[in-house]
Design a protein around this motif. Structure first.
Motif, PDB file in Angstrom:
ATOM      1  N   SER A  22       0.859  -1.170   0.000  1.00  0.00           N
ATOM      2  CA  SER A  22       0.000   0.000   0.000  1.00  0.00           C
ATOM      3  C   SER A  22       0.903   1.230   0.000  1.00  0.00           C
ATOM      4  O   SER A  22       2.023   1.179   0.505  1.00  0.00           O
ATOM      5  N   VAL A  24       0.411   3.726   1.810  1.00  0.00           N
ATOM      6  CA  VAL A  24       0.306   4.328   3.137  1.00  0.00           C
ATOM      7  C   VAL A  24       1.619   4.136   3.889  1.00  0.00           C
ATOM      8  O   VAL A  24       2.160   3.033   3.953  1.00  0.00           O
ATOM      9  N   ARG A  42       4.552  11.743   4.091  1.00  0.00           N
ATOM     10  CA  ARG A  42       3.696  10.770   4.768  1.00  0.00           C
ATOM     11  C   ARG A  42       2.393  10.664   3.999  1.00  0.00           C
ATOM     12  O   ARG A  42       1.705  11.659   3.783  1.00  0.00           O
ATOM     13  N   ILE A  43       2.092   9.429   3.575  1.00  0.00           N
ATOM     14  CA  ILE A  43       0.836   9.153   2.888  1.00  0.00           C
ATOM     15  C   ILE A  43      -0.086   8.453   3.875  1.00  0.00           C
ATOM     16  O   ILE A  43       0.311   7.484   4.533  1.00  0.00           O
ATOM     17  N   ALA A  44      -1.299   8.964   3.983  1.00  0.00           N
ATOM     18  CA  ALA A  44      -2.293   8.406   4.908  1.00  0.00           C
ATOM     19  C   ALA A  44      -3.567   8.096   4.137  1.00  0.00           C
ATOM     20  O   ALA A  44      -3.839   8.681   3.083  1.00  0.00           O
ATOM     21  N   GLU A  45      -4.368   7.184   4.688  1.00  0.00           N
ATOM     22  CA  GLU A  45      -5.630   6.784   4.058  1.00  0.00           C
ATOM     23  C   GLU A  45      -6.784   7.068   5.009  1.00  0.00           C
ATOM     24  O   GLU A  45      -6.684   6.836   6.204  1.00  0.00           O
ATOM     25  N   VAL A  50      -6.387   8.191  -0.385  1.00  0.00           N
ATOM     26  CA  VAL A  50      -5.064   8.509   0.150  1.00  0.00           C
ATOM     27  C   VAL A  50      -4.678   9.950  -0.185  1.00  0.00           C
ATOM     28  O   VAL A  50      -4.990  10.459  -1.250  1.00  0.00           O
ATOM     29  N   GLY A  52      -1.257  12.834   0.840  1.00  0.00           N
ATOM     30  CA  GLY A  52       0.106  12.856   1.340  1.00  0.00           C
ATOM     31  C   GLY A  52       0.623  14.254   1.570  1.00  0.00           C
ATOM     32  O   GLY A  52       0.290  15.178   0.833  1.00  0.00           O
TER      33      GLY A  52
END
Length: 144
Positions: A22, A24, A42-45, A50, A52
């Motif tokens: 992923s 993330v 930083r990649i977040a979901e 998603v 970043g």
């Protein structure tokens, strides 16, 4: 009992491996032209989408209080550290690819169509930004 422990251990290992395929997580982007490490992103979901942000810039030429002067949307004038550069990507059906979002190049203020493809068991991420038939791909490295 031993079989249950082995089964649970296997499920945890499989879950960790899947989570790594992923986008993330925390990544270092490497300039495809110079090979220089430029930043950590930083990649977040959330809710299947998603996004970043630049956590910190690592380039030798990075100025601590730099802002996105070239941005033309709500990010204009925002500090580069903390700036959201990835917006709105979703996992493609049946593939380990996230697309449909946009990626911002803060150096020129332009948004590009985005495609994120985890590689090498999730240790690397191919990040493709494109405009029509033109584009470029950078390979980002996961920060362990």
């Amino acid at each position: 009992m031993r079989a249950v422990v082995l089964l649970l251990g296997g499920l945890l290992a499989a879950g960790t491996a899947l989570a790594q395929m992923s986008p993330v997580g925390l990544w270092r982007n490497i300039d495809d032209k110079t090979g220089e490490v430029k930043a950590e992103i930083r990649i977040a979901e959330a809710n299947g989408v998603v996004n970043g942000r630049i956590v910190r810039r690592l380039a030798k030429s990075a100025k601590p209080d730099a802002v996105c002067d070239e941005c033309s949307d709500d990010r204009k004038g925002q500090r580069l550290d903390g700036l959201e550069i990835i917006r709105g990507a979703r996992k493609a059906d049946g593939k380990d690819v996230w697309e449909g979002g946009k990626i911002l190049d803060p150096e020129n203020g332009r948004d590009y169509a985005l495609r994120l493809t985890p590689q090498d068991g999730g240790k690397r991420l191919d990040v493709r930004g494109s405009f029509g038939p033109f584009g470029r791909t950078q390979t980002w490295v996961r920060v362990e």
